[in-house]
Scaffold this motif. Structure first.
Motif, PDB file in Angstrom:
ATOM      1  N   ARG A 337       1.127  -5.020   7.627  1.00 58.33           N
ATOM      2  CA  ARG A 337       1.229  -4.789   6.183  1.00 58.33           C
ATOM      3  C   ARG A 337       2.665  -4.396   5.839  1.00 58.33           C
ATOM      4  N   VAL A 338       3.113  -4.759   4.663  1.00 61.74           N
ATOM      5  CA  VAL A 338       4.455  -4.404   4.211  1.00 61.74           C
ATOM      6  C   VAL A 338       4.377  -3.107   3.415  1.00 61.74           C
ATOM      7  N   PRO A 339       5.109  -2.060   3.819  1.00 57.93           N
ATOM      8  CA  PRO A 339       5.080  -0.802   3.063  1.00 57.93           C
ATOM      9  C   PRO A 339       5.658  -0.988   1.670  1.00 57.93           C
ATOM     10  N   ARG A 340       5.029  -0.361   0.678  1.00 57.25           N
ATOM     11  CA  ARG A 340       5.444  -0.524  -0.709  1.00 57.25           C
ATOM     12  C   ARG A 340       6.545   0.442  -1.110  1.00 57.25           C
ATOM     13  N   SER A 341       6.608   1.616  -0.452  1.00 63.73           N
ATOM     14  CA  SER A 341       7.563   2.652  -0.829  1.00 63.73           C
ATOM     15  C   SER A 341       7.679   3.647   0.318  1.00 63.73           C
ATOM     16  N   PRO A 342       8.640   4.590   0.250  1.00 63.47           N
ATOM     17  CA  PRO A 342       8.721   5.628   1.289  1.00 63.47           C
ATOM     18  C   PRO A 342       7.458   6.472   1.406  1.00 63.47           C
ATOM     19  N   ARG A 343       6.698   6.544   0.338  1.00 61.23           N
ATOM     20  CA  ARG A 343       5.464   7.344   0.372  1.00 61.23           C
ATOM     21  C   ARG A 343       4.275   6.583   0.937  1.00 61.23           C
ATOM     22  N   HIS A 344       4.438   5.303   1.140  1.00 61.54           N
ATOM     23  CA  HIS A 344       3.367   4.491   1.708  1.00 61.54           C
ATOM     24  C   HIS A 344       3.412   4.653   3.228  1.00 61.54           C
ATOM     25  N   THR A 345       2.785   5.694   3.721  1.00 61.02           N
ATOM     26  CA  THR A 345       2.953   6.118   5.117  1.00 61.02           C
ATOM     27  C   THR A 345       2.027   5.337   6.038  1.00 61.02           C
ATOM     28  N   ILE A 346       2.393   4.097   6.274  1.00 60.69           N
ATOM     29  CA  ILE A 346       1.684   3.266   7.241  1.00 60.69           C
ATOM     30  C   ILE A 346       2.588   3.074   8.450  1.00 60.69           C
ATOM     31  N   PRO A 347       2.008   2.781   9.620  1.00 63.31           N
ATOM     32  CA  PRO A 347       2.840   2.650  10.828  1.00 63.31           C
ATOM     33  C   PRO A 347       3.924   1.592  10.727  1.00 63.31           C
ATOM     34  N   GLU A 348       3.708   0.576   9.904  1.00 62.78           N
ATOM     35  CA  GLU A 348       4.706  -0.479   9.767  1.00 62.78           C
ATOM     36  C   GLU A 348       6.036   0.036   9.200  1.00 62.78           C
ATOM     37  N   ARG A 349       6.025   1.196   8.556  1.00 63.52           N
ATOM     38  CA  ARG A 349       7.276   1.798   8.063  1.00 63.52           C
ATOM     39  C   ARG A 349       8.177   2.234   9.199  1.00 63.52           C
TER      40      ARG A 349
END
Length: 371
Positions: A337-349
């Motif tokens: 998945r592509v993170p949407r923002s710095p707050r979108h705390t998914i491992p892909e970040r």
């Protein structure tokens, strides 16, 4: 799956190259805006704290250096060497002008990366400082081995594995003796004989008594133990080649799903399968010659190669498209998945997951050019 691997075999170097570009575009930034520096930002999109390197990951920088060396071996480039030199310099600056960490496992991984980088950039003092710390981390608590971290009560594969590989590669007689002692300690105290994998480690009381065995088997700890087996077999002890074969078989049976190495989620876990892939690729290349091309070693080599190539195909198939290049998830069997923002705390970040993806592509590219 097999046809997919064969059809795309010519493409692994190119896929590793675009993976490298993705990490460069999204994660490499100057340290505190200082000229001549470069370091891996922990997240993308980055938080303010990450951009200022208030939060950073020493362990991930070690694997960033390793991946840069992989890429240089794949396709030599003087610009990359310049970047590598800047990263090495920046690690020391951000680490308080020290090379070593209080975490012996992290320091050992950094030492391994810097030893490989020493063929490209001057890092002799760095390796010496780290090795000095590791030599004196050994105690007789729980029968031997080195602690995981200064002030902790844990001994396990995470520190003893990479430290053993590092000391063996240095080739000094005394270091090799200590490396063999650490390796035998892991084999004697952490092996689960029913499945052929090593448990994570032991919590040890200060009187030397083992308080608790942590009965988990992570991909990266099996990877570094496999590396231990390969290095000691190359140093002249054939029993370690047999243990390498055992480890490859156990990994294929217990740490892969349909031939794809198992993911371990976010945080440091994003790197686990990539680390294992690095040593599986080395096993695929080295095991047969270490045993005089025995039937069992050739079979284990083929299994190791298949695990790498199947995992690389899965990681590539499930990549996402993001700025700068492909983006990987921590589980290569699932779409990233592509993170949407710095707050979108998914491992892909996280830098860790992207390095893990880059690492499996470099492992596939290594096998490709060795055919």
């Amino acid at each position: 799956m097999g046809n997919d691997i064969v059809a795309s075999a010519r493409l692994w170097a190119a896929r590793a190259a675009v993976s490298e570009l993705g990490v460069q575009a999204r994660h490499l930034r100057r340290l505190w805006a200082q000229p001549g520096t470069l370091l891996g930002v922990d997240g993308w999109p980055a938080t303010r704290s990450e951009r200022l390197y208030r939060r950073w990951n020493y362990w991930a920088q070690a694997h960033l250096i390793d991946c840069m060396v992989d890429a240089q071996e794949r396709y030599p480039n003087p610009v990359r060497v310049s970047h590598l030199s800047r990263i090495v310099r920046s690690v020391r600056l951000r680490n308080g002008r020290r090379w070593a960490s209080d975490d012996y496992g992290d320091a050992a991984f950094m030492g391994l990366a810097l030893l490989r980088a020493s063929a490209l950039v001057p890092v002799d003092d760095a390796v010496k400082e780290i090795v000095h710390r590791l030599r004196y981390a050994w105690t007789d608590h729980a029968g031997g081995g080195i602690w995981s971290r200064v002030g902790e009560d844990f001994k396990g594969v995470r520190a003893n594995g990479p430290a053993t590989i590092l000391l063996t590669r240095l080739g000094d007689r005394v270091d090799l003796q200590q490396a063999r002692a650490m390796a035998e300690w892991m084999e004697d105290h952490l092996l689960d004989e029913t499945v052929g994998l090593l448990w994570v480690g032991l919590h040890v009381n200060m009187d030397g008594e083992v308080r608790e065995m942590v009965k988990e088997a992570y991909t990266y700890t099996q990877g570094v133990f496999l590396g231990v087996c390969l290095e000691l077999a190359a140093a002249g002890d054939p029993v370690w080649a047999e243990r390498a074969e055992r480890t490859v078989i156990a990994i294929s049976e217990h740490l892969a799903n349909n031939g794809v190495l198992r993911g371990h989620g976010g945080g440091d876990g994003g790197l686990y399968a990539g680390i294992l892939a690095r040593y599986l690729a080395l096993a695929a290349l080295r095991l047969p010659a270490l045993t005089g091309f025995s039937v069992t070693a050739i079979a284990a080599s083929e299994i190791a190669q298949q695990l790498v190539m199947t995992s690389a195909a899965a990681a590539w198939r499930n990549r996402a498209v993001a700025r700068g290049g492909p983006l990987y998830g921590p589980d290569w069997t699932l779409p990233a998945r592509v993170p949407r923002s710095p707050r979108h705390t998914i491992p892909e970040r996280e830098l860790s997951a992207q390095l893990g993806g880059w690492m499996i592509l470099e492992a596939a590219a290594l096998l490709e050019r060795s055919r």
